[in-house]
Design an enzyme around this catalytic site. Structure first.
Site, PDB file in Angstrom:
ATOM      1  CD  GLU A  33      -3.078  -0.809  -0.143  1.00 15.24           C
ATOM      2  OE1 GLU A  33      -2.575   0.240  -0.666  1.00 15.24           O
ATOM      3  OE2 GLU A  33      -3.642  -1.855  -0.510  1.00 15.24           O
ATOM      4  CE1 TYR A  78       5.479  12.665  -5.005  1.00 15.40           C
ATOM      5  CE2 TYR A  78       4.933  10.925  -6.307  1.00 15.40           C
ATOM      6  CZ  TYR A  78       4.796  12.134  -6.195  1.00 15.40           C
ATOM      7  OH  TYR A  78       4.031  13.134  -6.937  1.00 15.40           O
ATOM      8  CE1 TYR A 116      -6.440   3.376  -0.694  1.00 14.27           C
ATOM      9  CE2 TYR A 116      -4.093   3.285  -0.211  1.00 14.27           C
ATOM     10  CZ  TYR A 116      -5.166   2.665  -0.864  1.00 14.27           C
ATOM     11  OH  TYR A 116      -5.129   1.649  -1.573  1.00 14.27           O
ATOM     12  CG  ASP A 134      -7.973   4.351  -4.375  1.00 16.21           C
ATOM     13  OD1 ASP A 134      -9.316   4.546  -4.669  1.00 16.21           O
ATOM     14  OD2 ASP A 134      -7.090   3.600  -5.104  1.00 16.21           O
TER      15      ASP A 134
END
Length: 350
Positions: A33, A78, A116, A134
């Site tokens: 996730e 990221y 989330y 999401d």
DNA sequence: TTCCAGCATG
DNA sequence: CATGCTGGAA
């Protein structure tokens, strides 16, 4: 038939066979996730498989060096996700006996875990009755209940509706099914409404123009910035530095600097190197211009081939002189891999 | 070449 | 509400 039943029946038949769907190990689900945030499934798969092999549990992450973790994350982008996951693993190790907490408050309190991720992991791994929202689910729901604007009011309406629809026996499967529907059927551009298990009650479908839902949100224009960078050679080695800024923190790169004008790029590079490394360099030639896009600016990196002329800068914590064969030992962000691809064989010359 | 998708944080 | 990354489609 209940709407959750329609969706689950469809999901049970068509769901993709993904590596992170092999079991419900909470750690594995969590890893997937985090990686899936802002990242497509196909991109994640090889990273996920490699990660699970190298770091099979919370403890192995907590004990690892950040550099080592970033190396496994290299190219995924990221990178704060990776650093936060590291922090979270350490916290679990120290305060939670290396167990992933099953309570909402404890789990969402961890770095990198938001609404989330908390909803996804707790519902999928522990079968807890939490919804997820999401980008996929938002789009599916906007279409089904016919809401064009994703306003605060409508988001709340969507959440309330989801809570009503959520299958209390299979909350995780229900959430995954909704996301799968968004990813495979109810896509942004060309939704495959004919194959949709809930098209008969979809307001957007019945309207004839599902693409109107949700309405397009314009993005603000992205500025272009120019940078100058130097491949600074000393015999068979090149100078690299470790970033300490928020962006790309912990990743390595060749020395570079944002500039205002291409005209002064050579001077700016020389001055930058003198100031930071007390090193004077000789610029041999221009190697090219590297283009790269980030979320909020585009980069044009003017790249020069340089040799060390005088001065001494020894390798230390945040600066290293490395051979080309040592690239594999450090995590570099994408721009640097674009740069490295310019060099052939084992040499730092084109 | 441009455009787009996608969640957490301060 | 701005910032953080990359890949792939258009």
């Amino acid at each position: 038939m209940k709407i959750s039943t329609s969706i689950l029946n469809w999901f049970d038949i068509v769901k993709r066979d993904l590596p992170f769907r092999k079991n419900k190990n909470p750690y594995n689900i969590w890893v997937s996730e985090i990686m899936l945030q802002q990242t497509k499934v196909e991109t994640v798969i090889p990273y996920y498989n490699n990660w699970i092999k190298k770091f099979p549990d919370v403890m192995s992450v907590a004990k690892a060096e950040e550099d080592v973790l970033l190396k496994s994350w290299e190219g995924l982008g990221y990178y704060a996700r990776c650093r936060n996951f590291h922090k979270a693993a350490k916290i679990l190790c120290e305060n939670f006996n290396s167990k992933i907490p099953q309570s909402w408050n404890a789990f969402i309190g961890l770095p990198g875990v938001g609404e989330y991720t908390a909803g996804a992991v707790l519902s999928i791994a522990f079968n807890k009755p939490f919804i997820v929202l999401d980008g996929n689910v938002k789009r599916v729901m906007a279409r089904v209940i016919g809401r064009r604007k994703l306003s605060k009011y409508n988001i709340n309406l969507i959440k309330q509706t989801l809570k009503k629809w959520l299958d209390k026996n299979r909350p995780g499967d229900f959430n995954e099914a909704l996301m799968e529907l968004g990813a495979c059927i109810c896509t942004p551009k060309k939704p495959k409404c004919i194959g949709c298990p809930i098209n008969t009650l979809c307001i957007a479908y019945k309207s004839g123009n599902p693409l109107n839902y949700p309405s397009y949100i314009r993005k603000k224009s992205i500025p272009n910035y120019t940078f100058v960078g130097g491949v600074i050679r000393d015999k068979d080695k090149v100078l690299i530095q470790k970033r300490n800024e928020k962006m790309l923190s912990g990743l390595w790169e060749i020395p570079n600097k944002k500039i205002n004008s291409v005209k002064t790029s050579k001077n700016e590079l020389e001055n930058y190197i003198i100031k930071h490394y007390q090193l004077s360099i000789k610029i041999k030639k221009k190697l090219g211009v590297i283009k790269h896009s980030y979320s909020h600016f585009n980069m044009n990196l003017v790249l020069f081939d340089c040799i060390k002329y005088s001065g001494i800068t020894k390798s230390q914590k945040t600066y290293k002189w490395i051979k080309k064969s040592e690239i594999k030992d450090y995590p570099f962000h994408k721009v640097n891999h674009k740069i490295f691809s310019l060099f052939k064989y084992d040499y730092w010359t084109i």
